[in-house]
Structure formats: structure tokens, C-alpha cells
Design a protein around this motif. Sequence first.
Motif, PDB file in Angstrom:
ATOM      1  N   UNK A  98      11.062  -3.076 -12.279  1.00 31.82           N
ATOM      2  CA  UNK A  98       9.793  -2.523 -11.792  1.00 31.82           C
ATOM      3  C   UNK A  98       9.054  -3.407 -10.793  1.00 31.82           C
ATOM      4  N   UNK A  99       9.554  -4.591 -10.512  1.00 30.96           N
ATOM      5  CA  UNK A  99       8.797  -5.524  -9.674  1.00 30.96           C
ATOM      6  C   UNK A  99       8.546  -4.968  -8.272  1.00 30.96           C
ATOM      7  N   UNK A 100       9.499  -4.252  -7.701  1.00 28.56           N
ATOM      8  CA  UNK A 100       9.290  -3.715  -6.354  1.00 28.56           C
ATOM      9  C   UNK A 100       8.249  -2.603  -6.355  1.00 28.56           C
ATOM     10  N   UNK A 101       8.263  -1.773  -7.381  1.00 24.36           N
ATOM     11  CA  UNK A 101       7.244  -0.731  -7.507  1.00 24.36           C
ATOM     12  C   UNK A 101       5.867  -1.366  -7.711  1.00 24.36           C
ATOM     13  N   UNK A 102       5.828  -2.435  -8.496  1.00 22.15           N
ATOM     14  CA  UNK A 102       4.558  -3.130  -8.726  1.00 22.15           C
ATOM     15  C   UNK A 102       4.044  -3.788  -7.444  1.00 22.15           C
ATOM     16  N   UNK A 103       4.944  -4.357  -6.654  1.00 24.66           N
ATOM     17  CA  UNK A 103       4.524  -4.948  -5.377  1.00 24.66           C
ATOM     18  C   UNK A 103       3.941  -3.862  -4.483  1.00 24.66           C
ATOM     19  N   UNK A 104       4.600  -2.718  -4.459  1.00 25.47           N
ATOM     20  CA  UNK A 104       4.114  -1.591  -3.667  1.00 25.47           C
ATOM     21  C   UNK A 104       2.705  -1.190  -4.119  1.00 25.47           C
ATOM     22  N   UNK A 105       2.499  -1.104  -5.440  1.00 20.51           N
ATOM     23  CA  UNK A 105       1.174  -0.765  -5.981  1.00 20.51           C
ATOM     24  C   UNK A 105       0.156  -1.853  -5.660  1.00 20.51           C
ATOM     25  N   UNK A 106       0.564  -3.100  -5.755  1.00 14.89           N
ATOM     26  CA  UNK A 106      -0.346  -4.213  -5.485  1.00 14.89           C
ATOM     27  C   UNK A 106      -0.869  -4.158  -4.055  1.00 14.89           C
ATOM     28  N   UNK A 107      -0.004  -3.821  -3.125  1.00 14.59           N
ATOM     29  CA  UNK A 107      -0.443  -3.721  -1.728  1.00 14.59           C
ATOM     30  C   UNK A 107      -1.246  -2.446  -1.495  1.00 14.59           C
TER      31      UNK A 107
END
Length: 173
Positions: A107-116
Motif C-alpha cells: 500500500x505504500x505507493x497508494x499512500x504516497x499518492x494520498x499524501x500528495x
Amino acid sequence: TFMAVHRCVLAARSNVFSAVMSGHISRLDPDTQKELLTPPKDDKCVITIGRTDPETMKRVIIFLYTAKCDLNERNAYNLLDAACRYDIRSLKAYTTQFLINHINTNNVLTLIESAYKYNNTLLKQRCTDYFVDNGKAIIDVSESWKQIHMTSEDFMGLGHILKAIVQRFQKTV
């Protein structure tokens, strides 16, 4: 779905709802104004919420009253979205902490997307740290790469990650 909520609770916990309750909806961005239809009904303020599903809104309201709610990996993204959309800072912090505690290679890439998307500095930093520490495992999970939608913000996020990798590499050399 109709949900009765005390005005003072909405106004105290959400800057967006506070603007609606105080008649200052013009202070909100145009997209938020369009979303929050507020037709007066029998001397009551009725807010029609179009973009948040009823189950998520129910959890938001529970949080507004109790400062906690049932969080899991399926609903955390929706709650973070609602927290940012309605400017509920305490819910944003609550969901961010949950997401940070549940970062993994899937999920880290999805979380990075959400963070931005939500300009969530703490989540950006923790995801970047996780990515730097677990890059090979993340790259090996090829499905994650297929799921991310690269926009200009994503490229900035990727640049942030690469910068962190270079800095970490320089410290070890």
C-alpha cells in the motif's frame, strides 16, 4: 440517508461546516460550495452531502462526537478524504496515524499518492522513509507500480523519494 447532528458539534470540529452554519459559505472554494447544498427546510439547516458515502459520513459524525471511530484499511482512505474535504483536522491526524502504522509494501505507493493529494507532510515523510528502507521489496511487488497513476504531483513525490534515497546513500558512504 438522513443524519441529525447538532450544529455546534459540526461547527466546532469542522471549518467547512462552521462556514456553512455561520452563513459564510462564500469563503469556501467553489467545488466545496457546489457539493454542500444547503436548502433551508422548516427552520432547520439541511446540508446535502454528495461526494461522501453514507457509511463514511456516519463514521465522520461518530468521530465528531467521540474523537474516535472504527478504522480499518478499507475505510481509512475514505475517512482521510472526508477529513480533508471538510477540514476536520483532528480526523485527519487520527487517520494519518492509523495509515502510518499500517504502511506496507502493498500500500505504500497508494499512500504516497494520498499524501500528495492531501498535502499530508507527515504521511509523505513516513512513506518516503518506508520506501527508502524497503525499495527492493516494493519494486518486486509489480502490481503496485501498475496501480499508481502518474501525475505531475506523483513525479514530485517520486523526486522526493529519490532525493531521500540519495541523502541516505550519502550518509552511509
